[in-house]
Design a protein around this motif. Structure first.
Motif, mmCIF file in Angstrom:
data_model
loop_
_atom_site.group_PDB
_atom_site.id
_atom_site.type_symbol
_atom_site.label_atom_id
_atom_site.label_comp_id
_atom_site.label_asym_id
_atom_site.label_seq_id
_atom_site.Cartn_x
_atom_site.Cartn_y
_atom_site.Cartn_z
ATOM 1 N N UNK A 178 0.896 -1.052 -0.031
ATOM 2 C CA UNK A 178 0.001 0.044 0.120
ATOM 3 C C UNK A 178 0.839 1.150 0.161
ATOM 4 N N UNK A 179 2.116 1.160 -0.001
ATOM 5 C CA UNK A 179 2.971 2.264 0.313
ATOM 6 C C UNK A 179 3.643 2.636 -1.140
ATOM 7 N N UNK A 180 4.087 1.759 -1.641
ATOM 8 C CA UNK A 180 4.568 2.023 -3.176
ATOM 9 C C UNK A 180 4.160 1.568 -4.425
ATOM 10 N N UNK A 181 4.000 2.340 -5.469
ATOM 11 C CA UNK A 181 3.302 1.857 -6.619
ATOM 12 C C UNK A 181 4.591 1.329 -7.519
ATOM 13 N N UNK A 182 4.507 0.073 -7.765
ATOM 14 C CA UNK A 182 5.585 -0.692 -8.367
ATOM 15 C C UNK A 182 5.012 -1.883 -9.589
ATOM 16 N N UNK A 183 4.944 -1.258 -10.658
ATOM 17 C CA UNK A 183 4.057 -2.171 -11.602
ATOM 18 C C UNK A 183 4.350 -3.502 -11.542
ATOM 19 N N UNK A 184 3.706 -4.480 -11.461
ATOM 20 C CA UNK A 184 4.065 -6.034 -11.277
ATOM 21 C C UNK A 184 3.714 -6.995 -12.102
ATOM 22 N N UNK A 185 4.441 -7.579 -12.836
ATOM 23 C CA UNK A 185 3.962 -9.011 -13.625
ATOM 24 C C UNK A 185 3.484 -10.063 -12.775
ATOM 25 N N UNK A 186 4.432 -10.141 -12.022
ATOM 26 C CA UNK A 186 4.369 -11.195 -10.712
ATOM 27 C C UNK A 186 3.154 -11.107 -9.905
ATOM 28 N N UNK A 395 9.939 -0.071 -9.561
ATOM 29 C CA UNK A 395 9.814 -1.088 -10.216
ATOM 30 C C UNK A 395 11.084 -2.017 -10.468
ATOM 31 N N UNK A 396 12.205 -1.481 -10.379
ATOM 32 C CA UNK A 396 13.315 -2.384 -10.874
ATOM 33 C C UNK A 396 13.614 -2.974 -9.651
ATOM 34 N N UNK A 397 14.550 -4.059 -10.056
ATOM 35 C CA UNK A 397 15.000 -5.137 -8.979
ATOM 36 C C UNK A 397 15.677 -4.359 -7.663
ATOM 37 N N UNK A 398 15.275 -4.735 -6.537
ATOM 38 C CA UNK A 398 15.939 -4.376 -5.433
ATOM 39 C C UNK A 398 17.022 -5.487 -4.744
ATOM 40 N N UNK A 399 17.075 -6.785 -5.302
ATOM 41 C CA UNK A 399 17.744 -7.690 -5.006
ATOM 42 C C UNK A 399 18.432 -8.424 -6.194
ATOM 43 N N UNK A 400 19.310 -9.229 -5.861
ATOM 44 C CA UNK A 400 20.316 -9.974 -7.007
ATOM 45 C C UNK A 400 20.973 -9.019 -8.047
#
Length: 599
Positions: A178-186, A395-400
């Motif tokens: 609920x805090x950040x909008x990040x478009x997600x196919x997952x 939306x960008x990866x934050x891990x790996x």
């Protein structure tokens, strides 16, 4: 005097009927005229951009009037023109089927969009320690990051279930719901899995039964390999995909593991049937008239504004009526857009066989729906300098290791005068307090609205993803680490070249370390190349594992090198080379650890 005699009554009735006839037919006459003007405008627009386009199909619906425009080639080399049987890939427009399915099940009382999705999923399905609702998934506020692997696969070894694809996805939960909008196919795929569990049907079967069959969408496939529709599978072979420069994208027919999020393909007229159903009230899809109204009811607004952002998975498109919602879509080689205004019963569908195309998919809806018009600028505009800084899409990866790509997507916001901004070379005019618009490019899926973030963190909000503030020191340190890593690899390359030319073999441990440095640098470049070229996470696991062996080997070699330096007389020049060599190993290992280039 009584003037309502028989004759006067007849005259009155006749006059009234004549008046009603012209009045009732005035609107259709004007609509027909407007329709002709619009059709002429769109035809000219297609001609204007025709030299830079491959193929395009445009369908415009205005109440009961339907306008069809097709142009270009499905296959330029074979001169196969776009026609009524041309197959187009929907891309993310496929998500419409997920959101419609969710509302159908909610209408049937089988789920609640504000309930924790864990309620509907198997107990052994891996979830996160947060309450995530279907509304979060529809608003793209569930908190998932993204991945650059496993998005599409060229030649899969076998079929996988939707659950298997979700569990294999290299995606993590990184933001509070609920805090950040990040478009997600997952997130969309997860919503489709909820549909499977609640309905007891495979998602493909559910869509076929509850959407395709009622609408007679008989030439559309949803299976990622089109095994549910042989005709579509064969027709797809007649279509090629192209870049914006009309270069053939080869290959261009990929499989999408999270297929509900973007694998649907079919003829344009089938998707037209879905659009017409939504514009006519949705009686074939929903049992209650209010359900379709709720689909287009804004479920998320831009912070501190009354500007809609998302309506249950559909994105707001700036327009004159301010009530247009829909979705865009992109695959490896196709682009599409689907926007409707259910109040005026107007819809626009654009489908092309070009990758990341915008002149048609964004330009044509802009022509049909008109531009979002603001009133004169008020005197209460905010000081734009408070947004100065560097931002990265949420939306960008934050891990790996994929998170390194975030560096390339960062933007620098600079104040332009007292109230406006520049960003990515575009000029943003502050039209309303906190609302910034650009005339330099399409406004895409939403207004560019800037807002604050709780906790004294700055956040910029645009259509599909928030932009998160990156402190300058972090930005400089991260780029500095990349530059130092490149210099370390360059030093090793120069050292080895010099050693080979001079045939220097005094310290084998020193040479071995530089060989390892060069190999690991090439390995990292290869991993990046493979990721950009579309690959699976499992395909690059061996290369990520190799980096662990590099770090272990560097520790051992550096120990031998330092031991050799301590117990042998070495001149200053040799000592400097040894120290620099050890530092190159430290710098490269540090980059591997920080950017997570390991398994």
């Amino acid at each position: 005097m009584n003037i309502q005699g028989p004759q006067s009554v007849r005259l009155y009735v006749c006059a009234s009927l004549i008046f009603m006839f012209f009045t009732l037919n005035l609107k259709p006459a004007l609509s027909a005229s407007d329709q002709q003007v619009l059709e002429s405008t769109l035809s000219d627009y297609l001609k204007e951009h025709g030299e830079k386009a491959a193929g395009v199909a445009v369908i415009v619906i205005n109440e009961d009037e339907v306008m069809n425009l097709i142009d270009g080639y499905a296959d330029i080399k074979r001169q196969i023109p776009v026609d009524e049987e041309t197959i187009f890939e929907w891309g993310s427009v496929s998500k419409l089927l997920i959101w419609i399915s969710i509302l159908q099940l909610e209408e049937a009382g089988l789920l609640d969009m504000n309930e924790d999705i864990a309620t509907y999923l198997p107990q052994d399905f891996p979830l996160y320690n947060s309450t995530i609702t279907l509304q979060h998934l529809m608003n793209h506020t569930a908190g998932f990051d993204d991945s650059y692997t496993d998005l599409v696969i060229l030649n899969p070894t076998g079929k996988t279930s939707l659950r298997d694809a979700l569990e294999a996805a290299d995606v993590q939960h990184v933001y509070p719901p609920g805090q950040v909008v990040a478009y997600s196919n997952y997130g969309a795929g997860l919503a489709a899995y909820v549909v499977e569990e609640v309905s007891g049907m495979d998602f493909r079967e559910y869509v076929q039964m509850h959407i395709f069959a009622p609408l007679q969408m008989t030439r559309t496939a949803i299976d990622p390999e089109q095994d549910d529709h042989q005709w579509v599978k064969e027709q797809r072979k007649k279509v090629q995909g192209y870049t914006g420069d009309l270069e053939l994208i080869e290959p261009n027919n990929y499989v999408i593991p999270l297929y509900p999020a973007g694998s649907v393909m079919g003829v344009a007229s089938d998707l037209q049937k879905l659009m017409q159903e939504l514009l006519s009230g949705g009686a074939l899809l929903f049992q209650q008239p209010h359900t379709i109204d709720s689909l287009f009811q804004p479920s998320l607004y831009y912070p501190d504004t009354n500007v809609p952002r998302i309506a249950n998975g559909l994105f707001f498109l700036p327009s004159q009526s301010r009530q247009v919602f829909g979705h865009g879509g992109n695959t490896v080689a196709f682009s599409s857009s689907f926007y409707v205004d259910i109040q005026t019963r107007t819809g626009v569908l654009v489908m092309t066989n070009m990758a990341y195309e915008s002149a048609y998919t964004l330009g044509i809806p802009n022509i049909v729906f008109g531009e979002y018009v603001h009133n004169d600028r008020p005197n209460t505009l905010e000081d734009s300098s408070e947004w100065k800084g560097i931002y990265e899409p949420a939306r960008v990866p934050q891990h790996g290791f994929s998170k390194v790509y975030g560096l390339l997507l960062r933007s620098k916001a600079e104040p332009a005068g007292e109230h406006d901004l520049t960003m990515n070379g575009l000029y943003y005019l502050q039209a309303e307090p906190g609302v910034y618009l650009t005339k330099d490019d399409f406004s895409a899926y939403a207004l560019d609205v800037y807002s604050g973030q709780p906790g004294n963190e700055k956040k910029l909000s645009s259509g599909q993803s928030d932009l998160l503030y990156i402190p300058l020191y972090q930005h400089l340190l991260e780029w500095g680490a990349i530059v130092l890593g490149a210099l370390a690899a360059l030093f090793s390359f120069v050292f080895m070249l010099f050693s080979v030319l001079r045939r220097i073999r005094k310290n084998r441990f020193l040479l071995m370390q530089h060989v390892l440095n060069i190999l690991v640098a090439l390995n990292i470049v290869w991993i990046g190349y493979q990721t950009v070229s579309i690959t699976t996470y499992s395909a690059i696991q061996p290369f990520l594992t190799a980096n662990l062996f590099y770090m272990a080997g560097s520790v051992v070699l550096s120990g031998f090198i330092l031991f050799h330096m301590r117990y042998n007389q070495i001149d200053k020049r040799g000592t400097s080379i040894i120290i620099i060599t050890v530092m190159t190993a430290v710098v490269l290992s540090g980059n591997i650890l920080y950017w997570e280039f390991y398994l």
